[in-house]
Design a protein around this motif. Structure first.
Motif, mmCIF file in Angstrom:
data_model
loop_
_atom_site.group_PDB
_atom_site.id
_atom_site.type_symbol
_atom_site.label_atom_id
_atom_site.label_comp_id
_atom_site.label_asym_id
_atom_site.label_seq_id
_atom_site.Cartn_x
_atom_site.Cartn_y
_atom_site.Cartn_z
ATOM 1 N N ARG A 184 0.842 -1.200 0.000
ATOM 2 C CA ARG A 184 0.000 0.000 0.000
ATOM 3 C C ARG A 184 0.875 1.246 0.000
ATOM 4 N NH1 ARG A 184 -3.541 -3.347 2.839
ATOM 5 N NH2 ARG A 184 -5.453 -3.629 1.664
ATOM 6 N N GLN A 185 0.302 2.335 -0.374
ATOM 7 C CA GLN A 185 1.053 3.589 -0.461
ATOM 8 C C GLN A 185 0.880 4.423 0.810
ATOM 9 O OE1 GLN A 185 0.522 5.689 -4.127
ATOM 10 N NE2 GLN A 185 0.916 3.881 -5.350
ATOM 11 N N TYR A 186 1.518 3.981 1.870
ATOM 12 C CA TYR A 186 1.501 4.731 3.120
ATOM 13 C C TYR A 186 2.374 5.969 2.969
ATOM 14 C CZ TYR A 186 -0.766 0.943 5.633
ATOM 15 O OH TYR A 186 -1.674 0.013 6.071
ATOM 16 N N PRO A 187 2.148 6.974 3.810
ATOM 17 C CA PRO A 187 3.026 8.159 3.763
ATOM 18 C C PRO A 187 4.479 7.752 4.013
ATOM 19 C CG PRO A 187 1.096 8.579 5.133
ATOM 20 C CD PRO A 187 1.081 7.114 4.783
ATOM 21 N N PHE A 188 5.377 8.387 3.298
ATOM 22 C CA PHE A 188 6.793 8.039 3.419
ATOM 23 C C PHE A 188 7.284 8.157 4.853
ATOM 24 C CE2 PHE A 188 6.569 9.126 -1.098
ATOM 25 C CZ PHE A 188 7.248 8.054 -1.645
ATOM 26 N N GLU A 189 6.754 9.108 5.591
ATOM 27 C CA GLU A 189 7.229 9.352 6.949
ATOM 28 C C GLU A 189 6.998 8.160 7.869
ATOM 29 O OE1 GLU A 189 4.815 11.544 5.493
ATOM 30 O OE2 GLU A 189 6.480 12.622 4.582
ATOM 31 N N THR A 190 5.949 7.377 7.607
ATOM 32 C CA THR A 190 5.625 6.259 8.508
ATOM 33 C C THR A 190 5.961 4.893 7.918
ATOM 34 O OG1 THR A 190 3.364 6.184 7.657
ATOM 35 C CG2 THR A 190 3.744 7.517 9.617
ATOM 36 N N LEU A 191 6.248 4.835 6.652
ATOM 37 C CA LEU A 191 6.443 3.557 5.979
ATOM 38 C C LEU A 191 7.588 2.740 6.575
ATOM 39 C CD1 LEU A 191 5.292 1.883 3.687
ATOM 40 C CD2 LEU A 191 6.810 3.064 2.119
ATOM 41 N N GLN A 192 8.756 3.346 6.725
ATOM 42 C CA GLN A 192 9.901 2.619 7.275
ATOM 43 C C GLN A 192 9.620 2.176 8.704
ATOM 44 O OE1 GLN A 192 13.829 4.160 6.380
ATOM 45 N NE2 GLN A 192 14.572 3.555 8.383
ATOM 46 N N GLU A 193 8.976 3.017 9.474
ATOM 47 C CA GLU A 193 8.636 2.684 10.857
ATOM 48 C C GLU A 193 7.722 1.463 10.920
ATOM 49 O OE1 GLU A 193 6.032 4.624 14.477
ATOM 50 O OE2 GLU A 193 6.891 5.963 12.990
ATOM 51 N N LEU A 194 6.736 1.397 10.048
ATOM 52 C CA LEU A 194 5.817 0.255 10.024
ATOM 53 C C LEU A 194 6.520 -1.037 9.624
ATOM 54 C CD1 LEU A 194 2.695 1.922 8.366
ATOM 55 C CD2 LEU A 194 2.877 1.098 10.728
ATOM 56 N N VAL A 195 7.359 -0.967 8.593
ATOM 57 C CA VAL A 195 8.097 -2.155 8.141
ATOM 58 C C VAL A 195 8.976 -2.679 9.268
ATOM 59 C CG1 VAL A 195 9.907 -2.961 6.558
ATOM 60 C CG2 VAL A 195 7.996 -1.593 5.688
ATOM 61 N N VAL A 196 9.709 -1.790 9.907
ATOM 62 C CA VAL A 196 10.618 -2.192 10.990
ATOM 63 C C VAL A 196 9.829 -2.783 12.162
ATOM 64 C CG1 VAL A 196 12.130 -1.209 12.760
ATOM 65 C CG2 VAL A 196 12.526 -0.679 10.357
ATOM 66 N N GLU A 255 12.507 11.062 0.244
ATOM 67 C CA GLU A 255 11.575 9.984 -0.041
ATOM 68 C C GLU A 255 12.276 8.838 -0.761
ATOM 69 O OE1 GLU A 255 7.556 12.735 -0.465
ATOM 70 O OE2 GLU A 255 8.600 12.081 -2.270
ATOM 71 N N GLN A 256 13.142 9.166 -1.688
ATOM 72 C CA GLN A 256 13.911 8.140 -2.396
ATOM 73 C C GLN A 256 14.838 7.407 -1.424
ATOM 74 O OE1 GLN A 256 13.404 7.205 -5.598
ATOM 75 N NE2 GLN A 256 14.861 5.570 -5.277
ATOM 76 N N THR A 257 15.415 8.132 -0.482
ATOM 77 C CA THR A 257 16.292 7.520 0.531
ATOM 78 C C THR A 257 15.510 6.531 1.380
ATOM 79 O OG1 THR A 257 17.679 9.494 0.594
ATOM 80 C CG2 THR A 257 17.827 8.010 2.485
ATOM 81 N N ILE A 258 14.294 6.889 1.768
ATOM 82 C CA ILE A 258 13.452 5.994 2.568
ATOM 83 C C ILE A 258 13.164 4.713 1.785
ATOM 84 C CG2 ILE A 258 11.149 5.697 3.564
ATOM 85 C CD1 ILE A 258 11.275 8.735 4.257
ATOM 86 N N ILE A 259 12.865 4.844 0.502
ATOM 87 C CA ILE A 259 12.575 3.669 -0.329
ATOM 88 C C ILE A 259 13.799 2.765 -0.406
ATOM 89 C CG2 ILE A 259 11.990 2.906 -2.667
ATOM 90 C CD1 ILE A 259 9.671 4.194 -0.949
#
Length: 128
Positions: free
Chosen positions: A28-40, A78-82
């Motif tokens: 899903r396309q979660y906001p970049f700010e929370t995406l890494q936090e959720l995955v971790v 955003e690219q860094t987060i990806i």
């Protein structure tokens, strides 16, 4: 995050389509700010989820890559987060698979330290 915090086993739930919470986050396309936090957060509860395949035979990493192709990046961070999320998923996948060598384990530890994922560092130590 609240649900997984109070019910850690929720990260291991698999629905009728063989989809895990990690699949849902990665697809899903979660906001970049929370995406890494959720995955971790999900990987801390169930690292082996990276190996799970959904009804279409896709891993969370494969879903994440497909989702990234549809996203528009407006900021450099955003690219860094990806890139970070892809590395996290790939490294945890390797940790849950065959034995890793000394060089790769050092690379993983350094990366997890750089992104300040201390439980990732512990995961390397535990699995290596």
């Amino acid at each position: 995050t609240l649900l997984v915090g109070h019910f850690p086993h929720a990260a291991k739930e698999i629905d009728g389509e063989d989809t895990t919470p990690l699949h849902l986050v990665c697809g899903r396309q979660y906001p970049f700010e929370t995406l890494q936090e959720l995955v971790v957060l999900l990987l801390e509860k169930w690292p082996e989820a990276v190996k799970e395949k959904d009804f279409g035979g896709r891993t969370p990493f494969e879903l994440f890559e497909a989702t990234c192709e549809m996203r528009i990046f407006t900021k450099e961070d955003e690219q860094t987060i990806i890139v970070n999320i892809k590395k996290i998923l790939l490294y945890v996948d390797k940790l849950c698979g065959d034995p890793i060598d000394n060089g790769l384990s050092k690379e993983m530890v350094n990366f997890f330290i750089d992104i300040e994922w201390w439980n990732g560092v512990l995961l390397v130590v535990d699995r290596y």
